[in-house]
Design a protein around this motif. Structure first.
Motif, PDB file in Angstrom:
ATOM      1  N   ALA A 154     -19.397 -48.211 -31.649  1.00 38.42           N
ATOM      2  CA  ALA A 154     -20.084 -49.481 -31.409  1.00 38.42           C
ATOM      3  C   ALA A 154     -19.107 -50.644 -31.479  1.00 38.42           C
ATOM      4  O   ALA A 154     -19.117 -51.538 -30.617  1.00 38.42           O
ATOM      5  CB  ALA A 154     -21.212 -49.663 -32.432  1.00 38.42           C
ATOM      6  N   GLU A 155     -18.239 -50.634 -32.489  1.00 38.03           N
ATOM      7  CA  GLU A 155     -17.280 -51.720 -32.626  1.00 38.03           C
ATOM      8  C   GLU A 155     -16.260 -51.695 -31.489  1.00 38.03           C
ATOM      9  O   GLU A 155     -15.848 -52.759 -30.980  1.00 38.03           O
ATOM     10  CB  GLU A 155     -16.563 -51.626 -33.976  1.00 38.03           C
ATOM     11  N   ALA A 156     -15.866 -50.506 -31.063  1.00 39.53           N
ATOM     12  CA  ALA A 156     -14.938 -50.393 -29.937  1.00 39.53           C
ATOM     13  C   ALA A 156     -15.548 -50.998 -28.678  1.00 39.53           C
ATOM     14  O   ALA A 156     -14.877 -51.736 -27.942  1.00 39.53           O
ATOM     15  CB  ALA A 156     -14.592 -48.926 -29.696  1.00 39.53           C
ATOM     16  N   MET A 157     -16.822 -50.716 -28.432  1.00 35.78           N
ATOM     17  CA  MET A 157     -17.489 -51.267 -27.252  1.00 35.78           C
ATOM     18  C   MET A 157     -17.581 -52.786 -27.338  1.00 35.78           C
ATOM     19  O   MET A 157     -17.354 -53.494 -26.356  1.00 35.78           O
ATOM     20  CB  MET A 157     -18.879 -50.647 -27.104  1.00 35.78           C
ATOM     21  N   ARG A 158     -17.893 -53.301 -28.519  1.00 35.46           N
ATOM     22  CA  ARG A 158     -17.973 -54.755 -28.677  1.00 35.46           C
ATOM     23  C   ARG A 158     -16.625 -55.407 -28.356  1.00 35.46           C
ATOM     24  O   ARG A 158     -16.561 -56.423 -27.656  1.00 35.46           O
ATOM     25  CB  ARG A 158     -18.398 -55.117 -30.108  1.00 35.46           C
ATOM     26  N   GLN A 159     -15.549 -54.838 -28.869  1.00 38.28           N
ATOM     27  CA  GLN A 159     -14.221 -55.403 -28.633  1.00 38.28           C
ATOM     28  C   GLN A 159     -13.863 -55.355 -27.150  1.00 38.28           C
ATOM     29  O   GLN A 159     -13.334 -56.333 -26.596  1.00 38.28           O
ATOM     30  CB  GLN A 159     -13.183 -54.646 -29.461  1.00 38.28           C
ATOM     31  N   LEU A 160     -14.155 -54.241 -26.522  1.00 38.34           N
ATOM     32  CA  LEU A 160     -13.822 -54.095 -25.102  1.00 38.34           C
ATOM     33  C   LEU A 160     -14.612 -55.071 -24.238  1.00 38.34           C
ATOM     34  O   LEU A 160     -14.093 -55.602 -23.252  1.00 38.34           O
ATOM     35  CB  LEU A 160     -14.071 -52.654 -24.652  1.00 38.34           C
ATOM     36  N   LEU A 161     -15.869 -55.323 -24.605  1.00 35.93           N
ATOM     37  CA  LEU A 161     -16.694 -56.244 -23.825  1.00 35.93           C
ATOM     38  C   LEU A 161     -16.182 -57.684 -23.909  1.00 35.93           C
ATOM     39  O   LEU A 161     -16.456 -58.493 -23.016  1.00 35.93           O
ATOM     40  CB  LEU A 161     -18.147 -56.186 -24.304  1.00 35.93           C
ATOM     41  N   LEU A 162     -15.439 -57.993 -24.963  1.00 36.09           N
ATOM     42  CA  LEU A 162     -14.842 -59.316 -25.080  1.00 36.09           C
ATOM     43  C   LEU A 162     -13.604 -59.448 -24.200  1.00 36.09           C
ATOM     44  O   LEU A 162     -13.169 -60.569 -23.890  1.00 36.09           O
ATOM     45  CB  LEU A 162     -14.457 -59.597 -26.540  1.00 36.09           C
ATOM     46  N   GLU A 163     -13.047 -58.314 -23.787  1.00 33.69           N
ATOM     47  CA  GLU A 163     -11.788 -58.309 -23.059  1.00 33.69           C
ATOM     48  C   GLU A 163     -11.933 -58.053 -21.567  1.00 33.69           C
ATOM     49  O   GLU A 163     -11.074 -58.467 -20.785  1.00 33.69           O
ATOM     50  CB  GLU A 163     -10.862 -57.230 -23.651  1.00 33.69           C
ATOM     51  N   ARG A 164     -13.001 -57.350 -21.172  1.00 33.63           N
ATOM     52  CA  ARG A 164     -13.119 -56.964 -19.765  1.00 33.63           C
ATOM     53  C   ARG A 164     -14.567 -56.785 -19.365  1.00 33.63           C
ATOM     54  O   ARG A 164     -15.449 -56.723 -20.216  1.00 33.63           O
ATOM     55  CB  ARG A 164     -12.339 -55.667 -19.506  1.00 33.63           C
ATOM     56  N   ASP A 165     -14.814 -56.701 -18.051  1.00 33.62           N
ATOM     57  CA  ASP A 165     -16.161 -56.456 -17.545  1.00 33.62           C
ATOM     58  C   ASP A 165     -16.594 -55.040 -17.882  1.00 33.62           C
ATOM     59  O   ASP A 165     -15.770 -54.123 -17.960  1.00 33.62           O
ATOM     60  CB  ASP A 165     -16.211 -56.637 -16.029  1.00 33.62           C
ATOM     61  N   TYR A 166     -17.922 -54.874 -18.023  1.00 34.10           N
ATOM     62  CA  TYR A 166     -18.465 -53.559 -18.349  1.00 34.10           C
ATOM     63  C   TYR A 166     -18.022 -52.499 -17.342  1.00 34.10           C
ATOM     64  O   TYR A 166     -17.636 -51.389 -17.715  1.00 34.10           O
ATOM     65  CB  TYR A 166     -19.993 -53.626 -18.398  1.00 34.10           C
ATOM     66  N   ASP A 167     -18.078 -52.837 -16.050  1.00 26.27           N
ATOM     67  CA  ASP A 167     -17.775 -51.845 -15.018  1.00 26.27           C
ATOM     68  C   ASP A 167     -16.340 -51.347 -15.078  1.00 26.27           C
ATOM     69  O   ASP A 167     -16.034 -50.249 -14.593  1.00 26.27           O
ATOM     70  CB  ASP A 167     -18.057 -52.417 -13.625  1.00 26.27           C
ATOM     71  N   SER A 168     -15.435 -52.134 -15.651  1.00 23.74           N
ATOM     72  CA  SER A 168     -14.027 -51.723 -15.723  1.00 23.74           C
ATOM     73  C   SER A 168     -13.722 -50.898 -16.966  1.00 23.74           C
ATOM     74  O   SER A 168     -12.615 -50.387 -17.125  1.00 23.74           O
ATOM     75  CB  SER A 168     -13.119 -52.954 -15.692  1.00 23.74           C
ATOM     76  N   ILE A 169     -14.697 -50.765 -17.865  1.00 23.13           N
ATOM     77  CA  ILE A 169     -14.505 -49.966 -19.083  1.00 23.13           C
ATOM     78  C   ILE A 169     -14.818 -48.514 -18.783  1.00 23.13           C
ATOM     79  O   ILE A 169     -15.841 -48.200 -18.173  1.00 23.13           O
ATOM     80  CB  ILE A 169     -15.425 -50.470 -20.216  1.00 23.13           C
ATOM     81  N   ASN A 170     -13.925 -47.612 -19.189  1.00 22.11           N
ATOM     82  CA  ASN A 170     -14.199 -46.184 -19.002  1.00 22.11           C
ATOM     83  C   ASN A 170     -14.168 -45.467 -20.351  1.00 22.11           C
ATOM     84  O   ASN A 170     -13.858 -46.065 -21.386  1.00 22.11           O
ATOM     85  CB  ASN A 170     -13.227 -45.555 -18.001  1.00 22.11           C
ATOM     86  N   MET A 171     -14.498 -44.189 -20.301  1.00 15.66           N
ATOM     87  CA  MET A 171     -14.573 -43.413 -21.545  1.00 15.66           C
ATOM     88  C   MET A 171     -13.218 -43.339 -22.245  1.00 15.66           C
ATOM     89  O   MET A 171     -13.141 -43.297 -23.468  1.00 15.66           O
ATOM     90  CB  MET A 171     -15.110 -42.013 -21.247  1.00 15.66           C
ATOM     91  N   GLY A 172     -12.142 -43.343 -21.458  1.00  9.67           N
ATOM     92  CA  GLY A 172     -10.810 -43.331 -22.058  1.00  9.67           C
ATOM     93  C   GLY A 172     -10.540 -44.576 -22.875  1.00  9.67           C
ATOM     94  O   GLY A 172      -9.981 -44.500 -23.977  1.00  9.67           O
ATOM     95  N   HIS A 173     -10.935 -45.743 -22.337  1.00 11.45           N
ATOM     96  CA  HIS A 173     -10.767 -47.001 -23.079  1.00 11.45           C
ATOM     97  C   HIS A 173     -11.532 -46.957 -24.395  1.00 11.45           C
ATOM     98  O   HIS A 173     -11.023 -47.371 -25.446  1.00 11.45           O
ATOM     99  CB  HIS A 173     -11.301 -48.182 -22.252  1.00 11.45           C
ATOM    100  N   ILE A 174     -12.781 -46.461 -24.333  1.00 13.74           N
ATOM    101  CA  ILE A 174     -13.630 -46.435 -25.535  1.00 13.74           C
ATOM    102  C   ILE A 174     -13.050 -45.490 -26.577  1.00 13.74           C
ATOM    103  O   ILE A 174     -12.981 -45.818 -27.765  1.00 13.74           O
ATOM    104  CB  ILE A 174     -15.060 -46.017 -25.149  1.00 13.74           C
TER     105      ILE A 174
END
Length: 220
Positions: free
Chosen positions: A21-41
């Motif tokens: 959950a915290e990883a997803m929150r951090q990633l959403l502050l840095e990039r668009d949802y569509d550009s996030i993949n399972m590897g990033h998470i």
């Protein structure tokens, strides 16, 4: 074999979910949802990518699981408010509206409704499998209690009325997602709209349910 954190497997899994959950929150502050993949998470949560697939088959499934988990406190809070049967229905409804909107200040919860940022609405389960089915049920119970007491007018189909009013809440959640600073104004407007749609009109007599509720014992 991955190192087990916590005193038990169950505790380990809860800790991993919290990290996700915290990883997803951090990633959403840095990039668009569509550009996030399972590897990033996986990388942000400190997991091997193969391990992440033990928790969810893909990103949409992961987001759904996360919204269900992150939403649990809101579900429990709403249930506690709704259970205060001695309190006026309108007062409970006001608090429920704020509780639900506060849940959507979390970036993960915003993924349910924010256009273009999360799984399509069609992918979110309906009925008992919906993350917020329990909240809908509690709200329906509060509306029925308000009708029975004569606080609210008889809306007829309570389920339909609550479903329509949920559109107000969704609009509020989207607004908060776009502008977190608008929370207070959005919550105030949502309370006004929802309660105005339920309130008895001037000159409107009590519903049949309200009359039954108010009738003294032995007068049935």
């Amino acid at each position: 074999m991955p190192r087990i954190r916590g005193a038990s497997i169950e505790e380990h899994h809860e800790m991993v979910w919290a990290d996700l959950a915290e990883a997803m929150r951090q990633l959403l502050l840095e990039r668009d949802y569509d550009s996030i993949n399972m590897g990033h998470i996986a990388a942000r949560a400190g997991l091997a990518r193969n391990t992440l697939y033990n928790y969810a088959r893909d990103k949409s499934a992961l987001v759904l699981a996360l919204t269900q988990r992150v939403g649990r406190p809101a579900v429990e809070r709403v249930a506690a408010i709704a259970a205060r049967s001695a309190d006026p229905a309108a007062e409970r409804m006001r608090e429920i509206i704020v509780a639900v909107l506060e849940a959507f200040t979390d970036q993960i919860m915003q993924l349910m409704f924010r256009p273009g940022s999360g799984p399509p609405v069609a992918e979110v389960p309906k009925g008992p499998d919906s993350p917020f089915h329990a909240i809908v049920v509690e709200v329906e119970n509060v509306v029925r209690a308000g009708i029975a007491r004569g606080e609210f007018h008889d809306v007829g189909d309570v389920h339909l009325a609550v479903e329509l009013l949920s559109g107000v809440m969704r609009a509020g959640a989207e607004r908060i997602g776009r502008d977190p600073a608008a929370f207070a104004a959005t919550a105030s407007a949502a309370r006004e709209i929802v309660l105005a749609s339920l309130a008895r009109r001037p000159g409107q007599g009590p519903s049949a349910a309200g009359l039954r509720h108010a009738r003294p014992a032995g007068m049935e």
